[in-house]
Design an enzyme around this catalytic site. Structure first.
Site, PDB file in Angstrom:
ATOM      1  N   GLU A  60      72.685  13.989  33.899  1.00 19.73           N
ATOM      2  CA  GLU A  60      71.872  13.187  33.448  1.00 19.73           C
ATOM      3  C   GLU A  60      71.194  13.514  31.910  1.00 19.73           C
ATOM      4  O   GLU A  60      70.977  14.893  31.593  1.00 19.73           O
ATOM      5  CB  GLU A  60      70.372  13.314  34.319  1.00 19.73           C
ATOM      6  N   LYS A 139      68.936   3.854  35.986  1.00 14.85           N
ATOM      7  CA  LYS A 139      68.121   4.532  37.072  1.00 14.85           C
ATOM      8  C   LYS A 139      67.062   3.322  37.662  1.00 14.85           C
ATOM      9  O   LYS A 139      66.295   2.949  37.143  1.00 14.85           O
ATOM     10  CB  LYS A 139      67.626   5.566  36.516  1.00 14.85           C
ATOM     11  N   CYS A 166      69.894  10.747  39.527  1.00 14.30           N
ATOM     12  CA  CYS A 166      69.058  11.648  40.035  1.00 14.30           C
ATOM     13  C   CYS A 166      67.960  11.312  40.948  1.00 14.30           C
ATOM     14  O   CYS A 166      68.261  11.258  42.398  1.00 14.30           O
ATOM     15  CB  CYS A 166      68.167  12.073  38.653  1.00 14.30           C
TER      16      CYS A 166
HETATM   17  N1  LIG Z   1      65.367  13.728  36.728  1.00 17.28           N
HETATM   18  C1  LIG Z   1      64.985  13.313  37.854  1.00 17.28           C
HETATM   19  O1  LIG Z   1      64.857  12.199  38.431  1.00 17.28           O
HETATM   20  C2  LIG Z   1      64.213  14.585  38.635  1.00 17.28           C
HETATM   21  C3  LIG Z   1      64.217  14.347  40.353  1.00 17.28           C
HETATM   22  C4  LIG Z   1      63.601  15.296  40.902  1.00 17.28           C
HETATM   23  O2  LIG Z   1      63.677  16.600  40.380  1.00 17.28           O
HETATM   24  C5  LIG Z   1      63.281  14.998  42.297  1.00 17.28           C
HETATM   25  O3  LIG Z   1      63.094  16.132  43.165  1.00 17.28           O
HETATM   26  O4  LIG Z   1      63.357  14.256  43.018  1.00 17.28           O
END
Ligand SMILES: NC(=O)CCC(=O)C(=O)O
Length: 288
Positions: A60, A139, A166
């Site tokens: 990412e 996303k 993520c």
């Molecule tokens: N970059 C993100 O989306 C971080 C997401 C994250 O750390 C989580 O715990 O969920």
């Protein structure tokens, strides 16, 4: 999004150093320098391709520091597609890199500015080994034929991959929908942090693998304690039985795994949840 790939295949997750690094003068501020990040990503992707990987994943926000405060400076415009080199240097760099590596390339994600609405997105682009863009994801929270001596084509050798980014991994519906549409691998370019990473990064990836009886790949940036965001690292690949096939620590590195159909088939045969759903009792939320 889903993309279609031939199996078996070797997968590589490139845990790229893409935050601001204080390691050496050479690497100083690499995270802030998009051109340097693209060039560094190229070297690591070519290294993975040389090692035989046919599907290579970047993390990412691989060409910028991670943080919404950086989006205005680093955002590129992807629409209308294809963008010009001025609108999206990353699109052109990734397309050329996929063709040079002769591999499928999941280009982690980059900040995107949608020109009409002026909204920002965290967007992943996927390129084929010819350099063609075959899918994007923003996303969001079988023809088999074998005529001896003539033609042999086995469409079932091909499989789809599902792509989310993520935090999306916390929403099981996305992975479930992709798996129900035939994905054999769920790919999450991601940047968990040193707080939520140790709590949930591995658990969530393994959970999505067991939920869906698919492979799961979680690709993080390398950790940089001088950056404003401290990525967890620990990129890993897990099989449909939640066995970790390979996992990195926090520094820059590449993890590889060979993926095949047989592991998925045998897992689904042994624990046949994919055929035991009771939509007479509850709603089929995966059928969209
Ligand atoms: N970059 C993100 O989306 C971080 C997401 C994250 O750390 C989580 O715990 O969920």
């Amino acid at each position: 999004m889903t993309a279609v790939l031939k199996r078996p295949l070797k997968l590589a997750l490139v845990q790229l150093a893409c935050g601001i690094s204080k390691l050496t003068n050479h690497h100083r501020n690499i995270g802030a320098d998009k051109a340097a990040n693209l060039s560094h990503a190229r070297a690591k992707v070519l290294e993975a391709a040389k090692a035989g990987a046919s599907l290579i994943v970047l993390p990412e926000c691989f060409n910028s520091p991670y943080g919404t405060q950086y989006f205005p400076k680093y955002a590129e415009t992807l629409l209308p597609s294809p963008p010009t080199k001025e609108q999206s240097p990353s699109y052109h760099a990734l397309s050329a890199l996929a063709a040079e590596a002769k591999a499928y390339l999941v280009g982690g994600s980059i900040p995107e500015l949608e020109p009409t609405t002026q909204k920002y997105y965290n967007t992943s682009m996927v390129f084929s080994p010819t350099g063609a863009l075959i899918g994007t994801h923003r996303k969001t929270h079988l023809f088999d034929i074998d005529i001896p001596g003539k033609i042999s084509f086995k469409e079932s050798d091909y499989g789809k991959i599902g792509l989310s980014i993520c935090y999306d991994v916390r929403f099981p519906e996305l992975g479930m929908i992709a798996a129900r549409k035939g994905a054999f691998l769920l790919v999450y370019p991601g940047a968990f942090n040193t707080t939520t990473g140790p709590m949930h990064w591995s658990l969530l990836g393994r959970a999505r693998a067991v939920d869906n009886q698919t492979y799961v790949a979680m690709c993080s940036p390398a950790r940089d304690m001088s950056a404003t965001y401290h990525a967890w690292g620990h990129s890993f690949i897990v099989d449909p039985n939640a066995n970790i096939l390979g996992e990195l620590e926090e520094k820059e590195d590449i993890v590889y795994a060979d993926l095949d159909n047989e592991t998925i088939e045998s897992m689904r045969k042994g624990i046949p949840v994919t055929t035991q759903r009771r939509f007479d009792v509850y709603t089929d939320v995966g059928e969209v």
